[in-house]
Write an enzyme that holds these catalytic residues in place. Structure first.
Site, PDB file in Angstrom:
ATOM      1  N   GLU A 172      25.065  70.753  28.398  1.00 58.19           N
ATOM      2  CA  GLU A 172      23.950  70.741  29.064  1.00 58.19           C
ATOM      3  C   GLU A 172      22.879  71.788  28.664  1.00 58.19           C
ATOM      4  O   GLU A 172      24.050  73.046  27.947  1.00 58.19           O
ATOM      5  CB  GLU A 172      22.880  70.128  30.452  1.00 58.19           C
ATOM      6  CG  GLU A 172      23.039  71.044  31.538  1.00 58.19           C
ATOM      7  CD  GLU A 172      22.546  70.695  33.076  1.00 58.19           C
ATOM      8  OE1 GLU A 172      21.674  70.985  33.052  1.00 58.19           O
ATOM      9  OE2 GLU A 172      23.493  69.914  33.623  1.00 58.19           O
TER      10      GLU A 172
ATOM     11  N   ASP B  22      24.591  62.693  43.221  1.00 57.19           N
ATOM     12  CA  ASP B  22      26.064  63.890  42.517  1.00 57.19           C
ATOM     13  C   ASP B  22      25.246  64.928  42.995  1.00 57.19           C
ATOM     14  O   ASP B  22      24.036  65.617  43.570  1.00 57.19           O
ATOM     15  CB  ASP B  22      25.906  63.947  41.168  1.00 57.19           C
ATOM     16  CG  ASP B  22      24.745  64.567  40.320  1.00 57.19           C
ATOM     17  OD1 ASP B  22      24.351  65.990  40.017  1.00 57.19           O
ATOM     18  OD2 ASP B  22      23.520  63.635  40.024  1.00 57.19           O
TER      19      ASP B  22
END
Length: 291
Positions: free
Chosen positions: A181, A90
């Site tokens: 997150e 990613d």
């Protein structure tokens, strides 16, 4: 708060990792000094924020982990998957223009690209990264970095879809991913209670599903998920799990999920950006893309 024990797979981390750690420590210290107001109404569409979005280019998948979770060094090459895993990566604007031909030559089969953050940031390198990975043969998708204290989940899902986060059943496009997150700008859980956080995630997930026909993959760490959602199992039957843990195994998963679909196992390595596995062979990646 007790944090999980993560082990580095590829040495002590790149300069990018160290930069993220310093940024995270600064934010933690700042949060201790400033009185950060709660934002429980954000799940219902409020617009309060802990602070300005000052460094979205430094907010990539896992950019906050090293500041919050113990990541002791470990010798490289210790990841030992128990079943066939498909390698991928990613990336975000931090990587700039990516050499996709090299990533493909090194064995990368899929890629996720950061598209958006909140409701005001788009990745300036998105086209090169999203189209470039596709052009070399990778199956690719995009992700959204969530800021739950800025606007509702549905609003951010719409923004994501409008700026590269859609899905099509062409066998080459993975459903969008929600990167949820530690808050890079303040309080760990963005000032939301566990119940409000679950509602916010549901708002994003349901809107994405209504617009695209797919539920987004949820990216997080077990520690953050336990702390900020109360270890909710509400999404395990609808949303695939992308677990982040820099170790030789994915470890304990959040409640309800019997297995991970993606595992981010290192923040540096042979590929640009973060190093990931899909939990299955390439034909399973293709099946997941098709829906």
């Amino acid at each position: 708060m007790s944090h999980g024990d993560l082990s580095v797979v590829h040495g002590t981390g790149s300069a990018r990792s160290r930069l993220a750690l310093l940024a995270g420590l600064f934010v933690t210290l700042l949060a201790l000094v400033l009185a950060v107001p709660g934002t429980a109404d954000a799940a219902a569409g409020g617009s309060k924020a802990n602070g300005p979005m000052t460094h979205p280019e430094l907010d990539w998948m896992g950019s906050t982990i090293r500041a919050h979770e113990k990541v002791p060094p470990q010798k490289p090459g210790t990841v030992m998957p128990l079943v066939t895993q498909t390698p991928g990566m990613d990336v975000s604007s931090y990587q700039g223009n990516v050499n996709w031909s090299a990533a493909w030559a090194n064995g990368g089969k899929f890629a996720y690209i950061k598209a958006t953050e909140g409701t005001s940031y788009t990745n300036p390198y998105f086209a090169q990264q999203y189209n470039g990975s596709y052009n070399v043969g990778m199956i690719r998708g995009s992700y959204h970095f969530a800021l739950p204290n800025v606007s509702s989940g549905a609003t951010q899902a719409d923004y994501f879809i409008a700026h590269g986060g859609g899905w099509s059943a062409d066998g080459k496009t993975l459903p969008g991913a929600l990167d949820i997150e530690y808050n890079p700008y303040g309080a760990t859980c963005y000032g939301l209670s566990a119940g409000s956080m679950v509602n916010w995630i549901a708002s994003f997930s349901n809107q994405y599903h209504a617009r695209t026909g797919r539920y987004p993959t949820i990216y997080s760490t077990t520690d953050w998920w336990t702390t900020c959602t109360g270890n909710s199992a509400a999404f395990s039957s609808t949303n695939a799990l992308w677990i982040a843990r820099y170790a030789s195994s994915a470890g304990t998963l959040p409640a309800g999920w019997p297995y991970y679909t993606f595992w981010q196992y290192a923040d540096s390595g042979v590929f640009p950006g973060d190093q990931d596995y899909f939990n299955g062979a390439l034909d399973r990646v293709q099946a997941y893309a098709l829906g």
